[in-house]
Scaffold this active site. Structure first.
Site, PDB file in Angstrom:
ATOM      1  CG  HIS B  46      -1.906  -1.130   1.202  1.00 27.84           C
ATOM      2  ND1 HIS B  46      -3.304  -0.985   0.941  1.00 27.84           N
ATOM      3  CD2 HIS B  46      -1.612  -2.379   1.350  1.00 27.84           C
ATOM      4  CE1 HIS B  46      -3.989  -2.345   0.876  1.00 27.84           C
ATOM      5  NE2 HIS B  46      -2.986  -2.863   1.133  1.00 27.84           N
ATOM      6  CE1 TYR B 304       0.338  -5.077   7.974  1.00 25.40           C
ATOM      7  CE2 TYR B 304      -0.484  -2.862   8.762  1.00 25.40           C
ATOM      8  CZ  TYR B 304      -0.778  -3.860   8.200  1.00 25.40           C
ATOM      9  OH  TYR B 304      -1.869  -3.985   7.735  1.00 25.40           O
TER      10      TYR B 304
END
Lengths: 174, 326
Positions: B46, B304
């Protein structure tokens, strides 16, 4: 000046408790930065909380040390060996401080409050600072490497004293 | 006799195929996401997005389920981000199969909450190692992904969502889902598994959109004219639902509670906005919300973290080099 043969009971307790803590924390650290398993979160949460314990312990340990006489190094060590022995011990103390502090600061700048066993939370910034996070994240990793190397040296030296020089250095901590 | 030898040779392969997929590390996962040439300083997944700011206006309906302060009646500001799936920060908006909304609430120095939501309501798989294989199949092309879905019957809820999903013409018109389930914990210590969705208040058809930055342009123009509003709707699991399985949809008949409205009042290009430095790790949770054992949810946090570490280091090195050149 008195010269005890052994470290005091409190000093030995601090030493072995912190040895167990440091080795578990380093092992947990190495595992949790790689793993994608569901226990990763649990081990990470415990690692952070025990980091706070480690910071408190190292302060208590240094204060305790000020009040106790420690055994002298064997008289037949060269002055270079004595210097390395003393320097490596102060470096160990320094790293034991720097590990929890760098660990906390990386969380702090990433805006991640630390939960300590559900008792309380350590604060974090309200506005994330990614560059300061990077400084302390990388520092935490490098310091961990340095600590592992120094622990290995420390263990090797203790075994060298015991099995090769056959002096009382290792036994003074048992 | 000869035949038996063949069986013995095949046995490990058959059992390997029937067993769990090979385990991958956070580093392998992020390597796969970033591709061969990483876009330095950007998120590994993203990568393309836009910062948003706004506030959550809570109606107090959820306060009996969670002691998180933002569910009490009142207003809590956030720094968020719209984004599209993919590792390229300059890729065309309309090619991306998934759109996202992330929110960061900093209620106090000790209570913070990060949320990262996607357009699909469920995952196609239920563990990170199979998810890795799914991404490999997506990268390998349509035939590979078809074969992957054929081998993974747990993808059926995802595929039925995909079959009916029509991308809209605006970030403001999509529904964004928590994907994974979480527990709401109230002051008595009662636990309720929930999923949630941000439901749009506008419908925008996908016609008339063009250009690589179509969605980014659209949202930038839209927010000048009106606030972008979503209803924050929670779905409560009952004892038949497995909160640890992100691939299984919950029936429509489950109780739903609207906790209030998420209102976006401004957008900023990501490199100038505050969202760029934030890791929207869904496991940064306030008191009153806890993670389930959902393996994908837990792996998201670990992956992440690796992506964040890489881009943070690149941001720092870039900053240091910039200073050296001055």
């Amino acid at each position: 000046m008195s010269n005890p043969h052994k470290f005091s009971v409190s000093m030995r307790l601090f030493h072995w408790a912190m040895a167990a803590l440091v080795i578990s924390m380093l092992a947990a650290g190495l595992l949790m930065v790689r793993s994608l398993e569901p226990w990763q979160l649990s081990i990470l949460t415990v690692h952070k909380a025990f980091g706070v314990v480690a910071a408190v312990l190292v302060i208590a340990r240094l204060v305790n040390r000020l009040f106790h006489e420690i055994p002298a190094l064997p008289g037949d060590l060269s002055s270079l060996q004595k210097f390395v022995a003393k320097a490596s011990h102060w470096l160990l103390y320094l790293l034991l401080f720097a590990m929890p502090i760098s660990g906390y600061l990386m969380q702090y700048f990433a805006g991640r409050p630390i939960d300590v066993f559900g008792w309380f939370r350590l604060p974090a910034v309200l506005t994330v600072d990614i560059e300061n996070y990077a400084v302390f994240r990388e520092l935490h990793g490098w310091l961990a490497m340095a600590l592992m190397a120094l622990v290995a040296l420390h263990v090797a030296a203790a075994l060298h004293h015991h099995f090769i020089r056959k002096d009382k250095v290792l036994r003074s901590m048992l | 006799m000869k035949n038996r030898y063949w069986v013995l040779l095949l046995a490990p392969m058959v059992s390997a195929a029937a067993q769990e997929p090979p385990k991958v590390t956070a580093q392998q996962f992020v390597n796969l996401q970033q591709g061969e040439a990483a876009h330095e300083g950007f998120r590994r997944a993203h990568a393309k997005g836009i910062c948003v700011t706004g506030e959550f206006r809570s109606n107090g309906q959820l306060a009996t389920y969670s002691e998180a302060a933002l569910f009490e009646q009142g207003v809590t500001p956030f720094i968020g981000r719209f984004s599209v799936a993919g590792n390229n920060p300059t890729a065309p908006d309309l090619k991306a199969p998934v759109r996202s909304l992330a929110l960061s609430f900093a209620m106090s120095s000790t209570e913070q909450w990060r949320i990262a939501m996607n357009t699909p309501p469920v995952m196609a798989v239920k563990d990170p190692h199979t998810f890795y294989q799914q991404i490999q199949a997506i990268q390998a092309g349509p035939k590979a992904i078809q074969a992957f879905f054929a081998e993974h019957p747990e993808s059926s809820d995802f595929l039925s969502w995909k079959a009916q999903y029509q991308p809209t013409g605006s970030f403001a018109a999509e529904t964004y889902n928590s994907i994974n389930a979480f527990y709401l914990i109230n002051s008595e210590g009662n636990e309720q598994a929930v999923r949630w969705a941000m439901q749009p208040k506008v419908f925008v058809p996908a016609d008339n959109l063009e250009g690589v930055d179509a969605l980014h342009q659209e949202i930038t123009n839209r927010v000048v004219k009106e606030d972008i509003v979503f209803d924050w709707m929670f779905t409560l699991a009952n004892e038949e639902d497995d909160e640890n399985n992100p691939a299984k949809a919950w029936p429509d008949s489950r109780e739903q509670i609207t906790a209030g409205q998420v209102v976006i009042t401004a957008v900023t290009p990501q490199l100038q906005g505050e969202c760029h430095g934030i890791n929207y790790d869904p496991l940064v949770l306030p008191t009153g919300i806890e993670a389930t054992r959902d393996p994908i949810l837990r792996a998201r946090s670990a992956a992440y973290a690796e992506s964040y570490r890489r881009r943070a280091k690149e941001a720092l090195m870039g900053e240091l080099e910039g200073q050296g050149n001055e």
